[in-house]
Enzyme design. Structure first.
Site, PDB file in Angstrom:
ATOM      1  N   LYS A 186      48.784  59.349 -53.391  1.00 42.99           N
ATOM      2  CA  LYS A 186      50.211  59.095 -53.180  1.00 42.99           C
ATOM      3  C   LYS A 186      51.023  59.851 -54.231  1.00 42.99           C
ATOM      4  O   LYS A 186      50.875  59.620 -55.425  1.00 42.99           O
ATOM      5  CB  LYS A 186      50.489  57.591 -53.257  1.00 42.99           C
ATOM      6  N   THR A 234      61.856  49.249 -54.626  1.00 45.08           N
ATOM      7  CA  THR A 234      60.608  49.804 -54.106  1.00 45.08           C
ATOM      8  C   THR A 234      59.386  48.938 -54.417  1.00 45.08           C
ATOM      9  O   THR A 234      58.253  49.387 -54.264  1.00 45.08           O
ATOM     10  CB  THR A 234      60.376  51.202 -54.703  1.00 45.08           C
ATOM     11  N   GLY A 236      56.284  46.769 -54.211  1.00 47.66           N
ATOM     12  CA  GLY A 236      55.328  46.503 -53.148  1.00 47.66           C
ATOM     13  C   GLY A 236      54.960  47.708 -52.309  1.00 47.66           C
ATOM     14  O   GLY A 236      54.209  47.573 -51.337  1.00 47.66           O
ATOM     15  N   THR A 237      55.425  48.896 -52.690  1.00 45.64           N
ATOM     16  CA  THR A 237      55.185  50.087 -51.867  1.00 45.64           C
ATOM     17  C   THR A 237      53.702  50.357 -51.661  1.00 45.64           C
ATOM     18  O   THR A 237      53.244  50.593 -50.537  1.00 45.64           O
ATOM     19  CB  THR A 237      55.834  51.320 -52.527  1.00 45.64           C
ATOM     20  N   GLY A 238      52.925  50.339 -52.754  1.00 50.49           N
ATOM     21  CA  GLY A 238      51.509  50.668 -52.645  1.00 50.49           C
ATOM     22  C   GLY A 238      50.727  49.661 -51.822  1.00 50.49           C
ATOM     23  O   GLY A 238      49.890  50.031 -50.991  1.00 50.49           O
ATOM     24  N   CYS A 239      50.983  48.384 -52.047  1.00 51.07           N
ATOM     25  CA  CYS A 239      50.316  47.338 -51.266  1.00 51.07           C
ATOM     26  C   CYS A 239      50.636  47.496 -49.786  1.00 51.07           C
ATOM     27  O   CYS A 239      49.770  47.358 -48.921  1.00 51.07           O
ATOM     28  CB  CYS A 239      50.769  45.960 -51.726  1.00 51.07           C
TER      29      CYS A 239
END
Length: 292
Positions: A186, A234, A236-239
């Site tokens: 990412k 932003t 919580g984007t990765g989860c």
């Protein structure tokens, strides 16, 4: 309810089942809460194994407590042995013992596994013990269908520090060397937007910035690009991305198609992120449900 309608209700097939093994976010923006919201929004049935509990809000993580390995193992067996899973997503696992416990459980699961090697929160708070890094490298990544590290996690796990888009290839190769079938690197944390010659402008001041991710299995490459939205909320984007990817895999999509669909969903959720509390608000997991 009539006999006919009762039979119709009982005959309805269950949606694809996705299991998250992760930490709880008391603020509701990341972790298991984000995972389950994402899974619901994408038409799957989300289930959970709580590996850790955090005291967390928009300002950061005030503390976390890992669950005993026995509790994690019991939750996992309870779900998998009775209900079954069509995809699994892992997130915050906190300690070497939990990483190794979960890796051992996943080794016997035929369903695809998305590993989000969570090490640090959005606010910079550590969520993985330093002595657990080797367990992630040698135990957890080898059972992953797809690993989804951000650039900070790449550096933490491999020592590779990415400063431009071209560096995503080196990062992916370093992650793949630990055994996952695919790596989704990412690039949202890239500080600079590079042109072909490596020059560029600061992402925080460039309005035309793209968020670029690289998906590869070491042979084929898929570059996932989306507009970078000017929104600070932003959390919580990765989860959310990892859970969306797992939901796509549970629905039977090939990895590249599932990754593209996850990127599209997360981009919309980022654009619709909203303020909550005094710090960083969450992405909006329900943006499609509201037609926004």
């Amino acid at each position: 309810m009539t006999t006919t309608s009762a039979h119709s209700a009982s005959a309805r097939s269950a949606p694809p089942r996705v299991l998250t093994v992760a930490g709880s976010d008391s603020g509701g923006g990341a972790g298991i809460q984000a995972d389950l919201k994402t899974m619901l929004a994408l038409g799957t049935h989300g289930m959970s194994v709580v590996a850790a509990v955090t005291a967390q809000n928009s300002l950061g993580v005030q503390g976390y407590w890992e669950l005993p390995a026995e509790a994690v193992r019991a939750q996992f067996r309870s779900v998998v042995d009775d209900i079954g899973v069509q995809a699994v997503k892992t997130g915050m696992l906190a300690s070497a013992e939990l990483v190794e416990t979960v890796a051992g459980l996943l080794a016997d699961v035929a369903a695809p596994v998305v590993v989000d090697p969570v090490g640090v929160s959005k606010h910079g708070d550590p969520l993985l013990a330093q002595d657990a890094l080797d367990s992630v490298r040698t135990k957890l990544l080898p059972v992953a269908t797809v690993a989804t590290p951000n650039l900070d996690e790449v550096a933490q796990l491999t020592g590779v520090r990415v400063t431009n888009e071209a560096g995503l290839r080196e990062a992916a190769a370093a992650v793949l060397s630990y055994g996952p079938r695919w790596a989704l690197i990412k690039g949202g944390h890239l500080a600079r937007h590079t042109d072909g010659d490596g020059s560029g402008t600061d992402a925080r001041t460039s309005g035309a910035e793209e968020a670029v991710d690289l998906l590869t299995d070491g042979h084929e490459e898929h570059w996932l690009r989306a507009p970078r939205h000017d929104n600070r909320h932003t959390h919580g984007t990765g989860c959310t991305l990892a859970s969306a990817l797992a939901a796509g895999l549970a629905r039977g999509l090939p990895v590249p198609e599932a990754a593209r669909a996850a990127k599209e969903y997360v981009t919309g959720a980022l654009a619709a992120g909203f303020p909550l509390g005094e710090g960083l608000g969450p992405v909006d997991h329900g943006w499609r449900l509201r037609g926004s």
